[in-house]
Write a protein that holds these residues in place. Structure first.
Motif, mmCIF file in Angstrom:
data_model
loop_
_atom_site.group_PDB
_atom_site.id
_atom_site.type_symbol
_atom_site.label_atom_id
_atom_site.label_comp_id
_atom_site.label_asym_id
_atom_site.label_seq_id
_atom_site.Cartn_x
_atom_site.Cartn_y
_atom_site.Cartn_z
ATOM 1 N N ALA A 49 46.023 35.995 42.608
ATOM 2 C CA ALA A 49 44.571 36.076 42.466
ATOM 3 C C ALA A 49 43.918 36.598 43.744
ATOM 4 O O ALA A 49 43.005 37.431 43.695
ATOM 5 C CB ALA A 49 44.004 34.700 42.105
ATOM 6 N N VAL A 50 44.371 36.125 44.895
ATOM 7 C CA VAL A 50 43.816 36.602 46.167
ATOM 8 C C VAL A 50 44.125 38.084 46.354
ATOM 9 O O VAL A 50 43.265 38.867 46.778
ATOM 10 C CB VAL A 50 44.376 35.782 47.348
ATOM 11 N N ALA A 51 45.358 38.477 46.029
ATOM 12 C CA ALA A 51 45.726 39.890 46.167
ATOM 13 C C ALA A 51 44.860 40.775 45.279
ATOM 14 O O ALA A 51 44.423 41.856 45.691
ATOM 15 C CB ALA A 51 47.208 40.077 45.822
ATOM 16 N N ALA A 52 44.585 40.312 44.053
ATOM 17 C CA ALA A 52 43.739 41.092 43.144
ATOM 18 C C ALA A 52 42.326 41.237 43.697
ATOM 19 O O ALA A 52 41.721 42.309 43.638
ATOM 20 C CB ALA A 52 43.703 40.433 41.769
ATOM 21 N N CYS A 61 37.354 50.736 51.402
ATOM 22 C CA CYS A 61 37.750 50.693 52.813
ATOM 23 C C CYS A 61 39.009 51.499 53.102
ATOM 24 O O CYS A 61 39.383 51.652 54.267
ATOM 25 C CB CYS A 61 37.976 49.243 53.255
ATOM 26 N N GLY A 62 39.672 51.974 52.063
ATOM 27 C CA GLY A 62 40.905 52.721 52.272
ATOM 28 C C GLY A 62 42.058 51.868 52.746
ATOM 29 O O GLY A 62 42.979 52.362 53.401
ATOM 30 N N CYS A 63 42.027 50.562 52.427
ATOM 31 C CA CYS A 63 43.084 49.650 52.848
ATOM 32 C C CYS A 63 44.103 49.459 51.722
ATOM 33 O O CYS A 63 43.780 49.617 50.549
ATOM 34 C CB CYS A 63 42.508 48.301 53.252
ATOM 35 N N GLN A 64 45.327 49.084 52.094
ATOM 36 C CA GLN A 64 46.397 48.847 51.128
ATOM 37 C C GLN A 64 46.749 47.369 51.116
ATOM 38 O O GLN A 64 46.837 46.729 52.169
ATOM 39 C CB GLN A 64 47.641 49.656 51.494
ATOM 40 N N VAL A 65 46.961 46.822 49.914
ATOM 41 C CA VAL A 65 47.261 45.407 49.737
ATOM 42 C C VAL A 65 48.719 45.264 49.321
ATOM 43 O O VAL A 65 49.190 45.964 48.421
ATOM 44 C CB VAL A 65 46.337 44.770 48.681
ATOM 45 N N PHE A 66 49.437 44.324 49.959
ATOM 46 C CA PHE A 66 50.852 44.108 49.685
ATOM 47 C C PHE A 66 51.095 42.658 49.300
ATOM 48 O O PHE A 66 50.446 41.742 49.814
ATOM 49 C CB PHE A 66 51.704 44.452 50.914
ATOM 50 N N GLY A 251 43.505 56.419 34.638
ATOM 51 C CA GLY A 251 43.975 55.152 35.193
ATOM 52 C C GLY A 251 43.049 54.001 34.868
ATOM 53 O O GLY A 251 43.491 52.902 34.487
ATOM 54 N N GLU A 252 41.737 54.227 34.997
ATOM 55 C CA GLU A 252 40.778 53.172 34.689
ATOM 56 C C GLU A 252 40.799 52.810 33.212
ATOM 57 O O GLU A 252 40.711 51.638 32.847
ATOM 58 C CB GLU A 252 39.375 53.608 35.114
ATOM 59 N N ASP A 253 40.921 53.825 32.342
ATOM 60 C CA ASP A 253 40.969 53.550 30.901
ATOM 61 C C ASP A 253 42.226 52.773 30.520
ATOM 62 O O ASP A 253 42.185 51.849 29.704
ATOM 63 C CB ASP A 253 40.907 54.854 30.108
ATOM 64 N N ILE A 254 43.354 53.148 31.111
ATOM 65 C CA ILE A 254 44.603 52.425 30.826
ATOM 66 C C ILE A 254 44.509 50.986 31.309
ATOM 67 O O ILE A 254 44.906 50.043 30.608
ATOM 68 C CB ILE A 254 45.794 53.143 31.489
ATOM 69 N N ALA A 255 43.965 50.788 32.526
ATOM 70 C CA ALA A 255 43.819 49.436 33.061
ATOM 71 C C ALA A 255 42.902 48.603 32.181
ATOM 72 O O ALA A 255 43.199 47.437 31.865
ATOM 73 C CB ALA A 255 43.278 49.500 34.491
ATOM 74 N N LEU A 290 45.632 44.740 36.435
ATOM 75 C CA LEU A 290 44.599 45.536 37.102
ATOM 76 C C LEU A 290 45.014 45.886 38.526
ATOM 77 O O LEU A 290 44.782 47.014 38.990
ATOM 78 C CB LEU A 290 43.270 44.784 37.098
ATOM 79 N N MET A 291 45.630 44.928 39.217
ATOM 80 C CA MET A 291 46.043 45.176 40.597
ATOM 81 C C MET A 291 47.139 46.235 40.660
ATOM 82 O O MET A 291 47.086 47.155 41.486
ATOM 83 C CB MET A 291 46.539 43.880 41.235
ATOM 84 N N VAL A 292 48.130 46.157 39.751
ATOM 85 C CA VAL A 292 49.239 47.110 39.760
ATOM 86 C C VAL A 292 48.738 48.524 39.478
ATOM 87 O O VAL A 292 49.082 49.478 40.188
ATOM 88 C CB VAL A 292 50.303 46.693 38.730
#
Length: 390
Positions: A49-52, A61-66, A251-255, A290-292
């Motif tokens: 949940a936090v990652a999402a 911000c152009g940041c990447q979440v792992f 991508g947005e429609d698939i999500a 959604l996150m993936v």
């Protein structure tokens, strides 16, 4: 930190070999290897949940979440560990000894548990403070709606901010964007304290209509993709396309369609079985999906921004066109770099009659080839031509 194995000092190279062979995650510090215990279902759900939420906040911000599969290395102290969530803003810097370890996280998140809370607050945070890139250290409680954020200020001091149910807490690394506490805990609370669905049939009706409408939207996007994909499978087109607008829409429609379908199935299962746990699992699953998908779209859009090779078909077409020019005897190499819908082309070629013509004539022939290339390939914003003999 887990229990250290009863063994002598272990080098970092040997630690990496242990991880490869065992397939399990371990911490390494000062020659000791510590097995990392698995977390509870609540722990895992909170980390997702936090990652999402962080992924949503990072879009601008152009940041990447792992996830917790990403290793972080503190070069100043040597610690190698796996935070529950890591965020990197800017280019990723890797550990020189371990290309799979991040050395410059901007945000680190730990979900607290009874066995690790003392370590996460104390010794581990002391190590993390030695990371020059770290801006925010986030501690998430499993037992109440409470999130603590330690942020490094302009003077290098760590300032604590805390938020509980109904509140939010800003993250300096994400330009002050705020983590909303209730968004983090909503699915987890349903998982821990299930309660009967209210107006379940109405929810099914709304979700069903939304699924149909979103399916029509995705079908429209797929029709447009088929027009430009030239028979390529969707996944290949997605990886190679330079049409960012169409890629993002798809991508947005698939999500959206995947999320709505999961939600519909979860609500239907909850109504059919009378078990509200299905609703909670559905909420968490939607967040994961959604996150993936957001990460996949982000990776492709980043490639369009920083540049990547043109499609294999375009590169082959360019090489055939140059080789067919009367001024060219042989194409030695073609390099392409695509930025959005613009392409940079660099050609190395052996020119015809190179030994018998003057420098001015050579320049004239190169200019003629470049002009025809830009006419044939309108997307070629820049063309560089290098005559050579090999």
């Amino acid at each position: 930190m887990g229990e250290a194995a009863q063994q002598s000092w272990i080098s970092y190279a040997a630690y990496l070999e242990i991880e490869r062979e065992s397939g399990r995650r371990h911490e390494w510090l000062d020659g000791q290897v510590y097995a990392m215990a698995g977390g509870s279902l609540t722990h895992s759900a909170l980390a997702v949940a936090v990652a999402a939420e962080l992924r949503s906040l990072s879009r601008t911000c152009g940041c990447q979440v792992f996830s917790s599969d990403a290793k972080v290395r503190v070069l100043a102290t040597g610690l190698a560990t796996y935070p529950d969530v890591s965020v990197v803003c800017g280019p990723i810097e890797r550990d020189p000894d371990d290309p799979n370890a991040i050395a410059n996280p901007s945000v680190l998140v730990e979900v607290l548990s009874m066995s690790t809370e003392g370590y996460d607050r104390g010794a581990k945070f002391a190590h993390f403070r030695e990371l020059p890139s770290l801006r925010d250290y986030v501690l998430v409680s499993q037992y109440e709606r409470r999130v603590e954020v330690y942020s490094r200020d302009a003077h290098g001091l760590w300032v604590l901010r805390e938020a509980r149910a109904g509140g939010e807490v800003p993250l300096s690394a994400l330009s002050g964007a705020a983590l909303v506490i209730d968004h983090v805990y909503e699915g987890v609370e349903r998982l821990r304290h299930p309660h009967p669905l209210e107006n379940g049939l109405v929810a099914l009706l709304v979700l069903g209509v939304a699924v149909v409408l979103e399916a029509f939207s995705l079908a429209g996007a797929m029709r447009e993709i088929c027009k430009v994909a030239r028979g390529k499978p969707f996944l290949r087109w997605f990886r190679e396309t330079r049409e960012s607008e169409l890629m993002v829409v798809a991508g947005e429609d698939i999500a959206a369609l995947a999320g709505l379908t999961l939600a519909f199935c979860a609500v239907a299962a909850a109504l059919a079985t009378g078990n509200p746990l299905w609703d909670a699992l559905g909420t968490i699953s939607v967040g994961v999906v959604l996150m993936v998908i957001a990460v996949l779209v982000m990776v492709e859009v980043k490639g369009l921004i920083v540049g990547e090779s043109a499609s294999p078909e375009l590169r082959a077409d360019i090489q055939r066109f140059v080789a067919a020019q009367p001024e060219v005897a042989e194409v030695l190499n073609v390099i392409t770099l695509a930025w959005g819908d613009k392409v940079v082309i660099a050609v190395k070629a052996r020119m015809a009659e190179a030994e018998r013509i003057s420098g001015a004539q050579m320049v004239g022939r190169i200019n003629a080839v470049e002009a025809r290339m830009q006419e044939r390939f309108p997307a070629a914003k820049w063309v560089f031509f290098e005559p050579d003999v090999r």
